[in-house]
Design a protein around this motif. Structure first.
Motif, short mmCIF file in Angstrom:
data_model
loop_
_atom_site.label_atom_id
_atom_site.label_comp_id
_atom_site.label_asym_id
_atom_site.label_seq_id
_atom_site.Cartn_x
_atom_site.Cartn_y
_atom_site.Cartn_z
N ARG A 1 0.83 -1.21 0.00
CA ARG A 1 0.00 0.00 0.00
C ARG A 1 0.87 1.26 0.00
N HIS A 2 1.93 1.25 0.78
CA HIS A 2 2.82 2.41 0.83
C HIS A 2 3.49 2.66 -0.53
N GLN A 3 3.92 1.60 -1.19
CA GLN A 3 4.53 1.76 -2.51
C GLN A 3 3.53 2.28 -3.54
N VAL A 4 2.30 1.79 -3.46
CA VAL A 4 1.27 2.27 -4.40
C VAL A 4 0.98 3.74 -4.16
N GLU A 5 0.89 4.17 -2.91
CA GLU A 5 0.65 5.58 -2.61
C GLU A 5 1.79 6.45 -3.09
N GLN A 6 3.03 6.00 -2.92
CA GLN A 6 4.17 6.76 -3.42
C GLN A 6 4.14 6.87 -4.94
N SER A 7 3.81 5.78 -5.61
CA SER A 7 3.73 5.81 -7.07
C SER A 7 2.63 6.75 -7.54
N GLN A 8 1.50 6.75 -6.87
CA GLN A 8 0.41 7.65 -7.24
C GLN A 8 0.80 9.11 -7.02
N GLU A 9 1.45 9.41 -5.92
CA GLU A 9 1.89 10.78 -5.67
C GLU A 9 2.92 11.22 -6.71
N ARG A 10 3.83 10.33 -7.06
CA ARG A 10 4.84 10.67 -8.06
C ARG A 10 4.20 10.91 -9.43
N LEU A 11 3.26 10.06 -9.79
CA LEU A 11 2.58 10.22 -11.07
C LEU A 11 1.76 11.50 -11.10
N ALA A 12 1.11 11.83 -9.98
CA ALA A 12 0.34 13.08 -9.92
C ALA A 12 1.25 14.29 -10.06
N ALA A 13 2.43 14.26 -9.40
CA ALA A 13 3.37 15.38 -9.53
C ALA A 13 3.88 15.50 -10.96
N LEU A 14 4.13 14.38 -11.61
CA LEU A 14 4.59 14.40 -13.00
C LEU A 14 3.51 14.95 -13.93
N GLN A 15 2.26 14.57 -13.71
CA GLN A 15 1.18 15.08 -14.54
C GLN A 15 0.99 16.58 -14.34
N LYS A 16 1.09 17.06 -13.11
CA LYS A 16 0.97 18.49 -12.85
C LYS A 16 2.09 19.26 -13.53
N ALA A 17 3.31 18.73 -13.47
CA ALA A 17 4.43 19.40 -14.13
C ALA A 17 4.24 19.44 -15.63
N TYR A 18 3.76 18.33 -16.20
CA TYR A 18 3.52 18.30 -17.65
C TYR A 18 2.45 19.31 -18.06
N LEU A 19 1.36 19.38 -17.33
CA LEU A 19 0.30 20.32 -17.66
C LEU A 19 0.77 21.76 -17.54
N ARG A 20 1.57 22.06 -16.53
CA ARG A 20 2.09 23.41 -16.38
C ARG A 20 3.01 23.77 -17.55
N LEU A 21 3.89 22.86 -17.92
CA LEU A 21 4.79 23.09 -19.05
C LEU A 21 4.00 23.26 -20.35
N ARG A 22 3.04 22.39 -20.56
CA ARG A 22 2.26 22.46 -21.80
C ARG A 22 1.50 23.77 -21.90
N ASN A 23 0.86 24.18 -20.81
CA ASN A 23 0.10 25.43 -20.83
C ASN A 23 1.00 26.64 -21.06
N ASP A 24 2.19 26.61 -20.49
CA ASP A 24 3.11 27.74 -20.68
C ASP A 24 3.63 27.80 -22.10
N VAL A 25 4.12 26.68 -22.62
CA VAL A 25 4.75 26.69 -23.95
C VAL A 25 3.73 26.96 -25.04
N GLN A 26 2.53 26.41 -24.91
CA GLN A 26 1.51 26.64 -25.93
C GLN A 26 0.96 28.06 -25.89
N GLN A 27 1.28 28.83 -24.86
CA GLN A 27 0.83 30.22 -24.76
C GLN A 27 1.96 31.21 -25.06
#
Length: 254
Positions: free
Chosen positions: A52-78
């Protein structure tokens, strides 16, 4: 205990209350069995909690990566074709990148829900600092010497990061513009696309490709809107053409 006379004349001793206890051997066997089952249950519970701890860490890491990607995409496309001045008053291109992994550009679409007296464009920058991808933003486009950026950690756990920029001839460049720093023209156009490559500790190599806008809305000297379509220049926005077979507009009398 009291003696009791039986029917055959024999006397036996009866224990009062009819209670009998466990022997020491029986207690040892029971405790051993309980200890074995306890160890088995603890091992299973520990395995479930670890998973369970490993799954929670993976989910948090994936969420942080998705947030970073969305921020980069929104900035560069603007990205907007609007050069800006740095803290020393030197004009910088709308998008500027160095070999050291720092990217700086002007972006539009900066929301202003409180209707504050500021521009709708923002000067932002990205850089790598101690295994972290940092985002910097300035409140003003043309900076002063005392202008301080707002720094945000976008992603951590980065071992290596690099940028590439696609020019008009479909060639990838490691910096933008390609001229020497003392020969950069502030009116140079942004690239066609920006590629980011990250090497992380847990996810390995990641590669993101962000297309840059090909049309940059500007304000004409006379106050009208213009559309700048790449290095070919700027001109008035063309009127939309009706599709074949469509009825004429109401204000056109045949």
């Amino acid at each position: 205990m009291r003696p009791v006379q039986t029917r055959f004349g024999r006397r036996v001793t009866v224990r009062r209350g009819g209670q009998a206890g466990f022997t020491l051997l029986e207690l040892v066997v029971v405790l051993a069995i309980f200890a074995i089952f306890s160890l088995m249950a603890y091992g299973g519970l520990n395995s479930v909690l670890g998973t369970r701890h490993q799954v929670e860490q993976s989910q948090e890491r994936l969420a942080a990566l998705q947030k970073a990607y969305l921020r980069l995409r929104n900035d560069v496309q603007q990205v907007r074709f609007r050069p800006a001045r740095d803290g020393f008053g030197v004009a910088q291109p709308a998008l500027r990148a160095t070999d050291t992994g720092e990217l700086e550009f002007t972006r539009g679409g900066w929301s202003n829900p409180l209707y504050q007296p500021r521009a709708g464009m923002e000067r932002v920058a990205y850089r790598f600092d101690d295994g972290k991808l940092m985002r910097l933003s300035w409140r003003v486009l043309d900076q002063a010497q005392d202008s301080k950026p707002v720094e945000t950690v976008l992603l951590d756990g980065i071992e290596q990061g690099s940028w590439r920029y696609l020019d008009e001839s479909r060639q990838w460049r490691s910096r933008w513009p390609m001229e020497a720093p003392d020969q950069i023209d502030a009116e140079v156009w942004p690239p066609l696309a920006v590629e980011l490559t990250l090497v992380t500790k847990d996810l390995g190599e990641l590669r993101f490709l962000f297309p840059v806008a090909t049309e940059y809305p500007n304000v004409a000297p006379g106050g009208g809107d213009e559309v700048c379509s790449g290095p070919g220049g700027c001109g008035p926005q063309p009127s939309p053409q009706p599709s074949p077979g469509a009825p004429p507009p109401d204000d056109i009398i045949p």
